[in-house]
Design a protein around this motif. Sequence first.
Motif, short mmCIF file in Angstrom:
data_model
loop_
_atom_site.label_atom_id
_atom_site.label_comp_id
_atom_site.label_asym_id
_atom_site.label_seq_id
_atom_site.Cartn_x
_atom_site.Cartn_y
_atom_site.Cartn_z
N VAL A 35 9.01 26.68 19.96
CA VAL A 35 9.59 26.62 21.30
C VAL A 35 9.76 28.00 21.93
O VAL A 35 9.94 28.10 23.14
CB VAL A 35 10.94 25.87 21.31
N SER A 36 9.68 29.06 21.12
CA SER A 36 9.84 30.40 21.68
C SER A 36 9.25 31.43 20.73
O SER A 36 9.31 31.26 19.51
CB SER A 36 11.32 30.69 21.91
N GLN A 37 8.69 32.49 21.31
CA GLN A 37 8.20 33.63 20.53
C GLN A 37 8.63 34.89 21.27
O GLN A 37 8.63 34.91 22.50
CB GLN A 37 6.70 33.59 20.37
N MET A 38 9.00 35.92 20.54
CA MET A 38 9.41 37.16 21.17
C MET A 38 9.02 38.35 20.31
O MET A 38 8.76 38.20 19.11
CB MET A 38 10.91 37.16 21.43
N SER A 39 8.97 39.51 20.94
CA SER A 39 8.64 40.75 20.26
C SER A 39 9.75 41.75 20.49
O SER A 39 10.42 41.72 21.52
CB SER A 39 7.34 41.35 20.80
N ALA A 40 9.91 42.65 19.53
CA ALA A 40 10.90 43.72 19.65
C ALA A 40 10.45 44.87 18.77
O ALA A 40 9.48 44.76 18.02
CB ALA A 40 12.29 43.22 19.23
N VAL A 41 11.17 45.97 18.86
CA VAL A 41 10.93 47.13 18.02
C VAL A 41 12.28 47.53 17.44
O VAL A 41 13.29 47.58 18.16
CB VAL A 41 10.33 48.30 18.83
N GLU B 289 11.49 37.23 7.23
CA GLU B 289 12.84 36.73 6.96
C GLU B 289 13.04 35.51 7.85
O GLU B 289 12.72 35.55 9.05
CB GLU B 289 13.89 37.79 7.26
N SER B 290 13.56 34.42 7.28
CA SER B 290 13.78 33.20 8.05
C SER B 290 15.19 32.69 7.83
O SER B 290 15.76 32.88 6.76
CB SER B 290 12.80 32.10 7.62
N LYS B 291 15.72 32.03 8.85
CA LYS B 291 17.06 31.46 8.74
C LYS B 291 17.15 30.23 9.63
O LYS B 291 16.58 30.18 10.71
CB LYS B 291 18.10 32.49 9.16
N THR B 292 17.87 29.22 9.15
CA THR B 292 18.09 28.00 9.90
C THR B 292 19.05 28.28 11.06
O THR B 292 20.09 28.91 10.87
CB THR B 292 18.67 26.90 8.99
N ILE B 293 18.70 27.81 12.25
CA ILE B 293 19.55 27.98 13.42
C ILE B 293 20.67 26.93 13.34
O ILE B 293 20.39 25.74 13.21
CB ILE B 293 18.75 27.79 14.73
N PRO B 294 21.93 27.36 13.42
CA PRO B 294 23.04 26.40 13.33
C PRO B 294 23.22 25.64 14.66
O PRO B 294 23.90 26.10 15.56
CB PRO B 294 24.25 27.28 13.03
N ILE B 295 22.57 24.50 14.76
CA ILE B 295 22.60 23.70 15.99
C ILE B 295 23.56 22.54 15.81
O ILE B 295 23.49 21.81 14.82
CB ILE B 295 21.18 23.18 16.33
N GLN B 296 24.45 22.36 16.77
CA GLN B 296 25.43 21.28 16.74
C GLN B 296 25.07 20.26 17.81
O GLN B 296 25.08 20.56 18.99
CB GLN B 296 26.83 21.84 17.00
N LEU B 297 24.76 19.04 17.39
CA LEU B 297 24.42 17.98 18.34
C LEU B 297 25.36 16.78 18.25
O LEU B 297 25.47 16.01 19.18
CB LEU B 297 23.00 17.46 18.07
N ALA C 278 17.07 37.38 21.15
CA ALA C 278 17.77 36.42 21.99
C ALA C 278 16.77 35.40 22.56
O ALA C 278 15.66 35.76 22.93
CB ALA C 278 18.49 37.13 23.13
N PHE C 279 17.22 34.15 22.63
CA PHE C 279 16.40 33.08 23.20
C PHE C 279 17.34 31.95 23.62
O PHE C 279 18.50 31.92 23.22
CB PHE C 279 15.34 32.58 22.20
N GLN D 168 22.33 29.98 25.00
CA GLN D 168 21.69 31.26 24.66
C GLN D 168 22.04 31.60 23.21
O GLN D 168 23.20 31.61 22.84
CB GLN D 168 22.21 32.36 25.60
N VAL D 169 21.03 31.87 22.40
CA VAL D 169 21.21 32.22 20.99
C VAL D 169 20.92 33.71 20.83
O VAL D 169 19.92 34.20 21.35
CB VAL D 169 20.27 31.40 20.08
#
Length: 170
Positions: free
Chosen positions: A55-61, A98-106, A71-72, A24-25
Amino acid sequence: RSYRVPRFKKKLEFRKRSYGQGEQVEADFSALHAEGGPVANAAVQATVTLDGEVVSQMSAVTSSSGEAVLAFTLPKVIREGNGQLSVVVDDNATRETESKTIPIQLGRVVVDFYPEGGSLVDGLENRVYFTARDTLGNPIDVAGEIQDRSGLSIATVETTRDGMGRFKMV
């Protein structure tokens, strides 16, 4: 396109330093008007792109203070780990991204242990510090347990900040 001066001061921060497959991010987003004051009750659209696919889209206010929590969940199988979170905020007068790279550890995790005082002492409680880093040397979050040779758990461990943590064991 020609350059346009941003009307919003935007901030996008992930709550953890790194995330793994299926995790969960959570990210905190905030926006302020350049002249001052929060961008309150604005529509927020977020898109998660992973390895070139959405892979995911969400809305908020946004809240009255101009903040929103996004959250996703990451997929359980990730090929390359090239992830991006893009957020579009729209207050009906201005629309900015605004965009940011997701810090994914593989990859592999390098964990180094540092016994307090330099050595472990048999039969006494020992405090051990540790660091967890990816193969590039960047700190990452880990959680797990320390086992003895027979597989018995003797301590649970979890990083607390910047890939560092500590535990006690006898």
